[in-house]
Design an enzyme around this catalytic site. Structure first.
Site, mmCIF file in Angstrom:
data_model
loop_
_atom_site.group_PDB
_atom_site.id
_atom_site.type_symbol
_atom_site.label_atom_id
_atom_site.label_comp_id
_atom_site.label_asym_id
_atom_site.label_seq_id
_atom_site.Cartn_x
_atom_site.Cartn_y
_atom_site.Cartn_z
ATOM 1 N N THR A 1 -12.465 3.328 -19.403
ATOM 2 C CA THR A 1 -12.170 2.200 -18.533
ATOM 3 C C THR A 1 -13.467 1.451 -18.224
ATOM 4 O O THR A 1 -14.568 1.975 -18.413
ATOM 5 C CB THR A 1 -11.544 2.675 -17.219
ATOM 6 O OG1 THR A 1 -12.498 3.493 -16.527
ATOM 7 C CG2 THR A 1 -10.276 3.483 -17.474
ATOM 8 N N TYR B 1 -10.379 14.945 -4.916
ATOM 9 C CA TYR B 1 -9.677 14.314 -6.037
ATOM 10 C C TYR B 1 -8.908 15.349 -6.862
ATOM 11 O O TYR B 1 -7.718 15.204 -7.131
ATOM 12 C CB TYR B 1 -10.675 13.564 -6.914
ATOM 13 C CG TYR B 1 -10.046 12.847 -8.085
ATOM 14 C CD1 TYR B 1 -9.409 11.619 -7.913
ATOM 15 C CD2 TYR B 1 -10.088 13.394 -9.370
ATOM 16 C CE1 TYR B 1 -8.833 10.963 -8.985
ATOM 17 C CE2 TYR B 1 -9.523 12.739 -10.443
ATOM 18 C CZ TYR B 1 -8.894 11.526 -10.249
ATOM 19 O OH TYR B 1 -8.310 10.876 -11.317
ATOM 20 N N ASP C 1 0.863 -1.177 0.000
ATOM 21 C CA ASP C 1 0.000 0.000 0.000
ATOM 22 C C ASP C 1 0.902 1.231 0.000
ATOM 23 O O ASP C 1 1.600 1.499 0.982
ATOM 24 C CB ASP C 1 -0.896 -0.024 1.240
ATOM 25 C CG ASP C 1 -1.927 1.098 1.256
ATOM 26 O OD1 ASP C 1 -1.682 2.143 0.626
ATOM 27 O OD2 ASP C 1 -2.968 0.929 1.916
#
Length: 252
Positions: free
Chosen positions: A184, A149, A58
């Site tokens: 995607t 974001y 991670d």
């Protein structure tokens, strides 16, 4: 070991996986990093142990990044390029974004890029290698539901410029790729036809990009073909970032 080695984070799917496959085609060996152990293991086995190695870490956790870097260097003994692709897409209204949500985005999208880059510097100094950070069109232009974001990606853009300025004396190049709307599986699952039409109207090329098209730019920046390119922020977005208002009407 004469083969060049790339470290790709978020390599189990999407742009990270497309970049890994293209790098392998171009003769690189790839250290694939992802925290999705099951998916990464499956993909790495399919690509072949002679071409890729999987590392289950991670990137938002400092100790995990330290362990990751040690394992990669023991396996490959060098790193010639780092593709900081790992990220999370968590969208929501600004008034519903609490600090927990904010940090969840920042710890992967920004902290992860910083941590992996910092850990990679000694190896990249030795190889005079390349950093390629993956931001987003949302880091270049504000958009609905993207306060965390978009801000994280804008910070990655500035981080890239700082890296280019400070690491250039070691021969390390640092560049940033800002994908626009990409076709995607996730995007196609959540984008309604109205959203798709709106994006098409706003993009001069009138379509979404593909994961492979983004990967082509990423692998170019990793390569010696980009040997005099550093500190650049490149939008692979079909012209989306350049578009003003009124384009759909002008097309009619």
């Amino acid at each position: 070991m004469s083969e060049k080695v790339a470290l790709v984070t978020g390599a189990a799917r999407g742009i990270g996986l497309a970049s890994t496959k293209l790098l392998v085609e171009q003769g690189w060996r790839v250290a694939m990093v992802d925290r999705d152990t099951q998916e990464l293991q499956k993909i790495a086995q399919a690509l072949g142990a002679d071409k890729v190695s999987a590392f289950f870490h991670d990137v938002s956790l400092p100790d995990d990044v330290t362990a990751m870097m040690s394992a990669i260097q023991q396996t490959f003994e060098r790193i010639d390029a780092v593709v900081n692709n790992a990220g999370v897409a968590d969208f929501g209204p600004i008034e519903e974004t609490d600090f927990v949500r904010w940090r969840r985005v920042m710890e992967t999208n920004l902290d992860g890029v910083f941590l992996v880059s910092q850990a990679s510097i000694p190896a990249l100094k030795a190889s005079r290698g390349a950093l390629v950070n993956i931001a987003s069109i949302s880091g270049l232009r504000a958009s609905t539901l993207r306060v965390a974001y978009g801000t994280s990606k804008a910070a990655v853009i500035q981080l890239t410029k700082q890296q280019a300025v400070e690491l250039g004396e070691y021969g390390i190049r640092a560049n940033c790729v800002c994908p626009g709307p990409v076709r995607t599986k996730l995007a196609m699952a959540v984008h309604s036809q109205a959203i798709i039409d709106a994006y098409h109207d706003a993009i001069p090329l009138n379509r979404y990009g593909s994961e492979n098209e983004i990967a082509e730019l990423i692998t170019f920046l990793c390569s010696e073909k980009a040997s005099y390119i550093t500190g650049q922020i490149i939008a692979a977005d079909g012209g989306f970032e350049s578009t003003g208002v009124g384009l759909p009407a002008l097309r009619q």
